[in-house]
Scaffold this motif. Sequence first.
Motif, PDB file in Angstrom:
ATOM      1  N   SER A 123       1.203  -1.380  -0.069  1.00  0.00           N
ATOM      2  CA  SER A 123       0.246   0.278  -0.348  1.00  0.00           C
ATOM      3  C   SER A 123       0.807   1.482  -0.167  1.00  0.00           C
ATOM      4  CB  SER A 123      -1.024   0.509   1.021  1.00  0.00           C
ATOM      5  OG  SER A 123      -1.533  -1.408   1.383  1.00  0.00           O
ATOM      6  N   GLY A 124      -0.277   2.273  -0.433  1.00  0.00           N
ATOM      7  CA  GLY A 124       0.796   3.770  -0.260  1.00  0.00           C
ATOM      8  C   GLY A 124       0.299   4.253   0.179  1.00  0.00           C
ATOM      9  N   PHE A 125       0.297   5.752  -0.399  1.00  0.00           N
ATOM     10  CA  PHE A 125      -0.547   6.933  -0.283  1.00  0.00           C
ATOM     11  C   PHE A 125       0.159   7.854  -0.704  1.00  0.00           C
ATOM     12  CE2 PHE A 125       1.475   6.735   4.231  1.00  0.00           C
ATOM     13  CZ  PHE A 125       2.454   8.410   4.275  1.00  0.00           C
ATOM     14  N   ILE A 126      -0.774   8.808  -1.705  1.00  0.00           N
ATOM     15  CA  ILE A 126      -0.233  10.337  -2.270  1.00  0.00           C
ATOM     16  C   ILE A 126      -0.198  11.288  -1.106  1.00  0.00           C
ATOM     17  CG2 ILE A 126      -0.995  11.853  -4.133  1.00  0.00           C
ATOM     18  CD1 ILE A 126      -3.034   9.557  -4.916  1.00  0.00           C
ATOM     19  N   ILE A 127       0.696  12.255  -1.724  1.00  0.00           N
ATOM     20  CA  ILE A 127       1.434  13.031  -0.668  1.00  0.00           C
ATOM     21  C   ILE A 127       1.651  14.367  -1.346  1.00  0.00           C
ATOM     22  CG2 ILE A 127       2.685  11.496   0.981  1.00  0.00           C
ATOM     23  CD1 ILE A 127       5.197  12.996  -0.057  1.00  0.00           C
ATOM     24  N   VAL A 128       1.781  14.599  -2.814  1.00  0.00           N
ATOM     25  CA  VAL A 128       1.455  15.870  -3.375  1.00  0.00           C
ATOM     26  C   VAL A 128       1.079  15.056  -5.149  1.00  0.00           C
ATOM     27  CG1 VAL A 128       2.786  17.191  -5.408  1.00  0.00           C
ATOM     28  CG2 VAL A 128       3.849  16.098  -3.230  1.00  0.00           C
ATOM     29  N   SER A 243       0.464   1.538   4.303  1.00  0.00           N
ATOM     30  CA  SER A 243      -0.714   1.718   4.366  1.00  0.00           C
ATOM     31  C   SER A 243      -0.725   3.592   5.811  1.00  0.00           C
ATOM     32  CB  SER A 243      -1.692   1.132   4.921  1.00  0.00           C
ATOM     33  OG  SER A 243      -1.899  -0.140   4.295  1.00  0.00           O
ATOM     34  N   PRO A 244      -0.908   3.973   5.501  1.00  0.00           N
ATOM     35  CA  PRO A 244      -1.101   5.026   6.053  1.00  0.00           C
ATOM     36  C   PRO A 244      -2.022   5.202   7.441  1.00  0.00           C
ATOM     37  CG  PRO A 244      -3.051   5.737   4.149  1.00  0.00           C
ATOM     38  CD  PRO A 244      -2.160   3.958   4.167  1.00  0.00           C
ATOM     39  N   ILE A 255       3.357   5.046   9.498  1.00  0.00           N
ATOM     40  CA  ILE A 255       3.405   4.010   8.035  1.00  0.00           C
ATOM     41  C   ILE A 255       3.863   2.867   7.709  1.00  0.00           C
ATOM     42  CG2 ILE A 255       4.399   4.179   5.764  1.00  0.00           C
ATOM     43  CD1 ILE A 255       5.435   6.660   5.154  1.00  0.00           C
ATOM     44  N   GLU A 256       2.774   1.784   8.335  1.00  0.00           N
ATOM     45  CA  GLU A 256       2.907   0.829   8.335  1.00  0.00           C
ATOM     46  C   GLU A 256       4.054   0.139   8.195  1.00  0.00           C
ATOM     47  OE1 GLU A 256       0.260  -2.044   9.082  1.00  0.00           O
ATOM     48  OE2 GLU A 256      -1.603  -0.435  10.100  1.00  0.00           O
ATOM     49  N   MET A 257       4.818  -0.610   9.241  1.00  0.00           N
ATOM     50  CA  MET A 257       5.876  -1.462   8.540  1.00  0.00           C
ATOM     51  C   MET A 257       5.905  -2.738   8.635  1.00  0.00           C
ATOM     52  SD  MET A 257       9.116   1.228   9.987  1.00  0.00           S
ATOM     53  CE  MET A 257      10.569   0.346   8.193  1.00  0.00           C
ATOM     54  N   PRO A 258       6.643  -3.598   8.317  1.00  0.00           N
ATOM     55  CA  PRO A 258       5.728  -5.588   8.580  1.00  0.00           C
ATOM     56  C   PRO A 258       7.642  -4.722   9.382  1.00  0.00           C
ATOM     57  CG  PRO A 258       7.386  -4.826   6.545  1.00  0.00           C
ATOM     58  CD  PRO A 258       6.225  -3.843   6.982  1.00  0.00           C
ATOM     59  N   VAL A 259       6.972  -6.234  10.531  1.00  0.00           N
ATOM     60  CA  VAL A 259       9.089  -5.917  11.095  1.00  0.00           C
ATOM     61  C   VAL A 259       8.550  -7.229  11.356  1.00  0.00           C
ATOM     62  CG1 VAL A 259       8.322  -4.190  12.634  1.00  0.00           C
ATOM     63  CG2 VAL A 259       6.726  -5.964  13.571  1.00  0.00           C
ATOM     64  N   MET A 260       8.282  -8.846  10.501  1.00  0.00           N
ATOM     65  CA  MET A 260       8.244 -10.260  10.315  1.00  0.00           C
ATOM     66  C   MET A 260       9.600 -10.722  10.880  1.00  0.00           C
ATOM     67  SD  MET A 260       6.236  -8.958   7.972  1.00  0.00           S
ATOM     68  CE  MET A 260       7.500  -9.044   6.462  1.00  0.00           C
TER      69      MET A 260
END
Length: 489
Positions: A123-128, A243-244, A255-260
Amino acid sequence: MRLDNLKHLLIATSLAVAVSAGCVAQTTPNNATPGTPLLGAKQPGHGPAHDEAPTLVTDFSRLVSENGKTVVNISATAAQPRAALTPLWPPAGREENPLPPLFQQFSSRLSGATGSLSRRSGSGFIIVSNGYILTDSSVIAHATRIRVTLTDGREFKATVVGNDPASGIALLKIPATNLPTVRIGSLAGDKAGQWVASIGSPYGLSNTVTAGIISNMSRPLSGESYVPLIQTDMTESDGDAGSPVFSLNGNVIGIEMPVMKEVGYVEGLAFALPIDEAMKVEQQLQLHHAAEHGRLGVTIQDVSWPLAKSFGLNKPQGALVSSVDPQGPSARSGLKPGDVILKMNGTDIPDSTQLPVTIADLKPGTPVHLTYWRDNAMRDTTVTLGRLDAAALAPSAMARTSAADGLTVRGLTAQEQRDAGVKGGVRVEKSTGPAAFAGIEPGDIILMVDNAHVSGPAEFRQKVGNSGNAVALLVQRNGQRMFVTIDMG
């Protein structure tokens, strides 16, 4: 993230209202006009947008309607093939069950046969509005092709503006204009216990919403990022990386980060990089297509009360050096394991949490003045920072304490010392009772007792016997070093 989390949340909320006198659930009207602030939010331009959330929150619909279009699905094709893996999720089920094929289509852990390219979803999110997108660096690592899908169904080929694995941030660009954008917030004023919501694409299922609370505002995790992460009680699944995380006023705070590598996939345990640090990195990626971070070249840990006592400090403070990279900048400055860094450039260091962030925010080559504690005295040195990269991220060792010596040790052979890269020390043959409870395991190598090196079992026993009520041991395990305290009182 899974939608059943929200269902459980609503059930728990209803029960709480039923049994708590005077506790009223407040909801945001679904017919609120656009631009009306959410419950607990302040209007823009009226001071910092700190959350003033009601006691109970049962409606996140307007937050989602206002921000859903700013979140994108990212599909990346990795550069190198991966071996076929047996899927752990979803369960095989019956042949007529339509869900397994759906999950298999998007799951990043389900690669094809050996020799095929692996595909992963994020996932991602638009900042501009002209197409700049923030995401987690692991989503696009080693990718040869990146596709971004908007909520209106439009698909674009994305280019990588910059990727910074050290922080965990990547910046993408798609050829589009007039896109909806998120509002960037800040962690100032936020605290554990506050509500947050996230919109992501678990298993490629775009615009999936979940909600929860902040469990901890600053959780250091070894090897993940130099930045202490935000811990929440939401569920993190494949495809949620990037993901935001929104506060109730609709601002992105993480911002979500996986920490597996650190904790694996655990229900109700998710982590996010604070947006303040992410935006610092984003500015560097915009300008230079890369980010630079300073590096001390040491592994640090917190100073517990027993450790403070053993080092002669009157209270727990500073960052305890548990190992020094022999080729790093701190080694050239004279820092040693057992030193406690108390100040940097004249500013007190209350604990080890923020030191890595402060150092990483500086450019390589920057000289920093350190004040540290050694042998019951304050000392000073200057370190010219090196360059941090993802490979240089050393695990942050955490101190453990217990109560008395339960160790059986022996000397190391010359070959064992060469293999471990040490000189002297003792190897733990047996660890029982309080020593085992403290975390010391058979096979560990003990190099120092109370900041003094030990050459063999006799010297080890002598120094432990002279340590008084507490003893600090520098332990090496699998090439990593950490201090462990045993309370002899």
